[in-house]
Design an enzyme around this catalytic site. Sequence first.
Site, short mmCIF file in Angstrom:
data_model
loop_
_atom_site.label_atom_id
_atom_site.label_comp_id
_atom_site.label_asym_id
_atom_site.label_seq_id
_atom_site.Cartn_x
_atom_site.Cartn_y
_atom_site.Cartn_z
N LYS A 185 23.39 33.64 -6.27
CA LYS A 185 24.65 32.92 -6.16
C LYS A 185 24.42 31.54 -6.75
O LYS A 185 23.67 30.73 -6.21
CB LYS A 185 25.11 32.79 -4.72
N GLY A 223 18.75 24.23 0.94
CA GLY A 223 19.98 23.48 1.08
C GLY A 223 20.05 22.78 2.41
O GLY A 223 19.03 22.47 3.05
N SER A 224 21.28 22.53 2.85
CA SER A 224 21.50 21.74 4.07
C SER A 224 21.20 22.53 5.33
O SER A 224 21.25 23.77 5.33
CB SER A 224 22.95 21.25 4.11
N GLY A 232 24.57 24.43 6.34
CA GLY A 232 24.84 25.63 5.54
C GLY A 232 23.81 26.70 5.75
O GLY A 232 24.13 27.89 5.87
N GLY A 233 22.54 26.29 5.80
CA GLY A 233 21.48 27.26 6.00
C GLY A 233 21.53 27.93 7.35
O GLY A 233 21.29 29.13 7.48
N GLU A 253 14.95 26.81 3.50
CA GLU A 253 14.34 25.49 3.54
C GLU A 253 15.49 24.52 3.72
O GLU A 253 16.33 24.38 2.83
CB GLU A 253 13.55 25.25 2.24
N CYS A 263 13.90 17.09 -1.01
CA CYS A 263 13.74 17.56 0.36
C CYS A 263 12.50 16.98 1.01
O CYS A 263 12.37 17.00 2.24
CB CYS A 263 13.71 19.09 0.39
N GLU A 301 18.32 13.79 9.25
CA GLU A 301 18.15 13.54 7.83
C GLU A 301 19.42 12.95 7.22
O GLU A 301 20.53 13.39 7.49
CB GLU A 301 17.81 14.84 7.10
#
Length: 501
Positions: A181, A238-239, A242-243, A262, A299, A385
């Site tokens: 994606k 990603g965030s 979202g993750g 991650e 990250c 974060e």
Amino acid sequence: MTYTPKGKHLIAGEWIDGDKTFASSPAHGPVHEFASGNEGLVDRAVWAAEQAFEVYGYTSRAERAAFLDAIADEIDARGDDVTEIGTQESGLPAGRLQGERGRTTGQLRLFAQHIRDGDYLDRRHDGALPDRQPPRPDLRLIQRPIGPVAVFGASNFPLAFSTAGGDTASALAAGCPVVVKGHPAHPGTGEIIAEAIHAAIQKTGMPAGVFSFIHGDSNAVGKALVEHPLIKAVGFTGSLRGGRALFDLCAARPEPIPFYGELGSINPCFVLPEALATRGAQIAEGWVGSLTLFAGQFCTNPGLLVLPADGADAFVDTAARASDAVAEQVMLTHDMAQAYRDGAGRIGDLAATVTRTESHGRNARPNVYRTTADDFLRDHALGEEVFGPMGLIVTVKDDDQMIDLARGLEGQLTATLQMDDADIPLAARLMPVLERKAGRVLANGWPTGVEVADAMVHGGPYPASTNFGATSVGTMAIRRFLRPVSYQNIPDALLPEDLRD
């Protein structure tokens, strides 16, 4: 020559339009239209991947290695176009994109050599013991690919963590077809890399369904992908928000699957007393340089710095001067720039100001704040974060409080010790704590460089990642997409080629 994207999905060798489109939002350069993905395209891509697995999952290591090398060659052949579209969409400078392209092709070639060597197969053989009571059968074990894998492109690394990044490279090396994606922040960059993979498929004669690329500007595409019953694992960078949503979807499936996410980290750096006394100014300048590199969009950005209160004022003054001198930088998207401003403002309301700046539009300048260990441990929000060039300095009363603060941290990708020889006794007390908190512990460096190598770990306890035993960087990443299979008394002709006598 200016590269013009097709604006289409690549589904098992075919470039396909969609009923709806979305526009790119480049930092500079032309805006392009891209087809929006949907559940039907996801289903088509995943079924093609399943069919391809029946062939690709049983190719030889040499054949897959040649395929990975061919992808790297095809990306390099498009090098100038990749840099052009990548800089336009992301706002990252050309030198950064060229370096990231080298990292991307380098890890593809690294995995090619890794599977040629064959050690990752973890082959084991317990020979039959027919005279033993009870008799022991012949047992052989090898690591086998798990099936189609879904990969989500990352916003902050348009190349190395996206279409042909580490997740895709390690899954293909393992023998797993991949459905990507694409990230809507850099759709043209994703598409040109998909073109390179498509060309490598044709060059090496791999089945077309071994790779598909779907543009996606909505959560529906990602949801359909992770919930598809033929997908066997997911790779994501990603965030946390979202993750975690995707992780929950994977866990709620009728057949739960591993989600290798991650998600985020503040990457604490501990400045020990002797190092602070002897080279505090040098450390402060190095920290700000790492913190603000490419607008802090890593990250592994070292967002938290812990040091003794005794001697902290001079360190803070140096950090303030260094951060004040950093010019405004472009961020990856307008939304990320706004999220950075919001996050920096939130921390600024909770901590004392060292450097507080105004950022506008898609740009960002550093913000640095200061607090005490007592306040940090009392307020969880100070440890959240903020993606961008923001740092928080935390002062501790003594060695014991530094260790208490380390114990109170959540899982991290990295933890750094700035130390001199006289600091070794304190470092020895910190190490058992930090190695439980982070996937990588480093001394006298900065965590923003992540070497692609056999011994690298890019992952850590939650919320840094969703699987503390995995890495998304380095050759050990291939383990995520393999599972052990034991063969008992199986005739040699039926065994995988790599297990036969």
